[in-house]
Write an enzyme that holds these catalytic residues in place. Structure first.
Site, PDB file in Angstrom:
ATOM      1  N   THR A 115       2.746  -8.210  -1.177  1.00 59.64           N
ATOM      2  CA  THR A 115       2.995  -8.024   0.244  1.00 59.64           C
ATOM      3  C   THR A 115       2.640  -9.296   0.988  1.00 59.64           C
ATOM      4  OG1 THR A 115       2.335  -6.859   2.257  1.00 59.64           O
ATOM      5  CG2 THR A 115       0.721  -6.892   0.478  1.00 59.64           C
ATOM      6  N   ILE A 116       3.566  -9.766   1.815  1.00 60.19           N
ATOM      7  CA  ILE A 116       3.277 -10.974   2.584  1.00 60.19           C
ATOM      8  C   ILE A 116       2.239 -10.696   3.670  1.00 60.19           C
ATOM      9  CG2 ILE A 116       5.564 -11.907   2.123  1.00 60.19           C
ATOM     10  CD1 ILE A 116       6.248 -11.334   5.071  1.00 60.19           C
ATOM     11  N   ASP A 117       2.033  -9.414   4.012  1.00 58.88           N
ATOM     12  CA  ASP A 117       1.046  -9.065   5.033  1.00 58.88           C
ATOM     13  C   ASP A 117      -0.390  -9.288   4.563  1.00 58.88           C
ATOM     14  OD1 ASP A 117       3.147  -8.326   6.607  1.00 58.88           O
ATOM     15  OD2 ASP A 117       2.667  -6.197   6.687  1.00 58.88           O
ATOM     16  N   ASN A 162       0.812  -1.223   0.000  1.00 56.15           N
ATOM     17  CA  ASN A 162       0.000   0.000   0.000  1.00 56.15           C
ATOM     18  C   ASN A 162       0.845   1.273   0.000  1.00 56.15           C
ATOM     19  OD1 ASN A 162       0.746  -0.353   2.734  1.00 56.15           O
ATOM     20  ND2 ASN A 162      -1.260  -1.250   3.197  1.00 56.15           N
ATOM     21  N   GLN A 187      10.671 -15.449   6.737  1.00 54.31           N
ATOM     22  CA  GLN A 187       9.283 -15.668   6.341  1.00 54.31           C
ATOM     23  C   GLN A 187       9.033 -15.331   4.876  1.00 54.31           C
ATOM     24  OE1 GLN A 187       6.570 -14.103   9.793  1.00 54.31           O
ATOM     25  NE2 GLN A 187       8.635 -13.341  10.128  1.00 54.31           N
ATOM     26  N   ARG A 188       9.802 -14.380   4.333  1.00 55.53           N
ATOM     27  CA  ARG A 188       9.568 -13.970   2.951  1.00 55.53           C
ATOM     28  C   ARG A 188      10.686 -14.397   1.999  1.00 55.53           C
ATOM     29  NH1 ARG A 188      10.326  -7.873   4.930  1.00 55.53           N
ATOM     30  NH2 ARG A 188      12.529  -7.542   4.495  1.00 55.53           N
ATOM     31  N   MET A 205       5.424 -11.777  11.204  1.00 57.93           N
ATOM     32  CA  MET A 205       5.193 -10.445  10.654  1.00 57.93           C
ATOM     33  C   MET A 205       3.701 -10.151  10.526  1.00 57.93           C
ATOM     34  SD  MET A 205       8.161 -10.157   7.758  1.00 57.93           S
ATOM     35  CE  MET A 205       9.876  -9.869   8.234  1.00 57.93           C
ATOM     36  N   GLY A 206       3.383  -8.891  10.315  1.00 52.52           N
ATOM     37  CA  GLY A 206       2.001  -8.448  10.214  1.00 52.52           C
ATOM     38  C   GLY A 206       1.813  -7.191  11.026  1.00 52.52           C
ATOM     39  N   ARG A 207       2.149  -6.041  10.400  1.00 55.19           N
ATOM     40  CA  ARG A 207       2.174  -4.794  11.161  1.00 55.19           C
ATOM     41  C   ARG A 207       0.804  -4.416  11.701  1.00 55.19           C
ATOM     42  NH1 ARG A 207       3.628  -1.626   7.332  1.00 55.19           N
ATOM     43  NH2 ARG A 207       5.863  -1.916   7.609  1.00 55.19           N
TER      44      ARG A 207
END
Length: 379
Positions: free
Chosen positions: A121-123, A93, A280-281, A168-170
């Site tokens: 995006t991995i999120d 984004n 993770q990525r 992860m995951g803001r």
């Protein structure tokens, strides 16, 4: 999956060689645009591009630099100097916001430039798309890592039966939620999933971990990096963030170490904390074939939309009803940049610190091939 999308862009552009006289890549994204540091992508041979498509990281480099007002003119100058008519931006984004701003500036300057974003995006937090390339592979990694951590905790017995994994995951819990695929019976990890969408309840967490430990001799929690207390503070926050990036995103040490200490104190046993970080990525052994195919498809689609006159758009994935399939769509960049897609309530189990079957149905095809089934000795 960023390199797979880049591969898709290049291969599709080469198939329209009459429309693309030159093809450049900007080193470290916007930083390369500002410095005029561009690579001639046509000099890389086809067999090397195939290897690049399966390479982790970003072969062009990446950046966390936010575009400033005085950056616009140097970017436009680079675009003019190289007679660039299409600018493809791969990212999330923040990248969408950058793309929209440059597209608007170019239009105001009388420049006809197709600015098109390719989602990555991995999120999984981009709005207006069913999911984001990059998520399926990272979700697969989280599920596999949770399966392994659970069996390891089980094997350690009283020596080290508790594990807290921080992923992860803001602002959204899509990755943490994917750990649910590791669980096939009540004994299996995870026993607790902490999501940013759910206000943190320390007592509930500790009760859940103790209950799992008393029943099964182990307990595994998977939590997102930015789970927050009811008053909005990151769990385990110690004063000021150790780093804040150009986009204003603060970075703290994370909750896993803090939570492991809490469980250890309550249960009187060793509790470990794990933080996979960028693994993770970048763990290519965990690639989801679905994810890889779609990452290439959105890259190719971006080129086709540019040739068809698309401007100031992001490529999207639109899920069909019934058996899993996705078609390609588009959305306006101004409706995507700076916005966050969080997990909807129907994907979050209301009182169980877990996810619902609806989430599993949504995410299962994105992880690709079926996960392994592990065995246990009969009692």
């Amino acid at each position: 999956m960023l390199n797979r999308s880049l591969y898709g862009i290049v291969r599709e552009a080469l198939s329209h060689s009459g429309d693309f006289c030159e093809m450049y890549g900007a080193r470290y994204g916007m930083e390369g645009m500002l410095a005029g540091d561009l690579i001639d992508l046509r000099r890389t041979p086809a067999d090397e591009w195939k290897r690049i498509s399966d390479t982790p990281g970003a072969v062009l480099g990446s950046t966390r630099r936010k575009m400033r007002a005085d950056d616009v003119q140097p970017i436009l100058d680079t675009l003019r100097r190289h007679d660039i008519g299409c600018w493809f931006i791969v990212g999330g984004n923040d990248s969408a916001a950058t793309g929209h701003a440059v597209g608007q500036a170019a239009e105001s300057a009388g420049m006809d430039i197709a600015v098109i974003n390719i989602p990555k995006t991995i999120d999984n937090d981009l709005v207006l798309t069913d999911h984001s390339p990059g998520y399926g592979s990272a979700a697969r990694f989280v599920a596999l890592a949770t399966m392994g951590a659970g069996r390891d905790a089980e094997s350690m017995g009283i020596a080290s039966p508790i594990t807290v994994i921080e992923v992860m995951g803001r602002d959204a819990g899509w990755l943490a939620a994917a750990s649910a695929f590791a669980k096939r019976d009540d004994r299996d990890a995870p026993h607790f999933i902490g999501l940013p969408e759910v206000s943190w309840d320390e007592t509930s967490f500790l009760d859940c971990m103790e209950d799992a430990y008393r029943k099964h001799g182990l307990a595994v929690a998977v939590v997102a990096e930015n789970i927050r207390t009811p008053d909005g503070h990151p769990v385990g926050e110690q004063g000021e963030p150790y780093y804040t990036d150009d986009f204003g995103h603060p970075y703290y040490e994370g909750p896993a170490k803090h939570l492991a200490a809490l469980v250890s104190a309550r249960l009187g046993v060793r509790a470990r904390h794990e933080k996979p970080g960028t693994i993770q990525r970048s763990m290519m052994a965990c690639i989801s074939h679905t994810d890889a195919q779609e990452a290439e498809q959105v890259g190719r689609a971006a080129v086709r939309h540019a040739l068809a006159g698309g401007r100031d758009i992001i490529i999207t994935l639109e899920r069909a009803r019934g058996d899993y399939a996705c078609t390609i769509g588009t959305a306006p960049l101004n409706e995507v940049g700076g916005k966050v897609k969080t997990m909807p309530p129907e994907y979050i189990a209301p009182d169980s610190n877990f996810v619902t079957p609806a989430f599993l149905d949504y995410a299962r095809p994105l992880l690709g091939d079926a996960l392994p089934v592990y065995g246990r000795l009969n009692p």
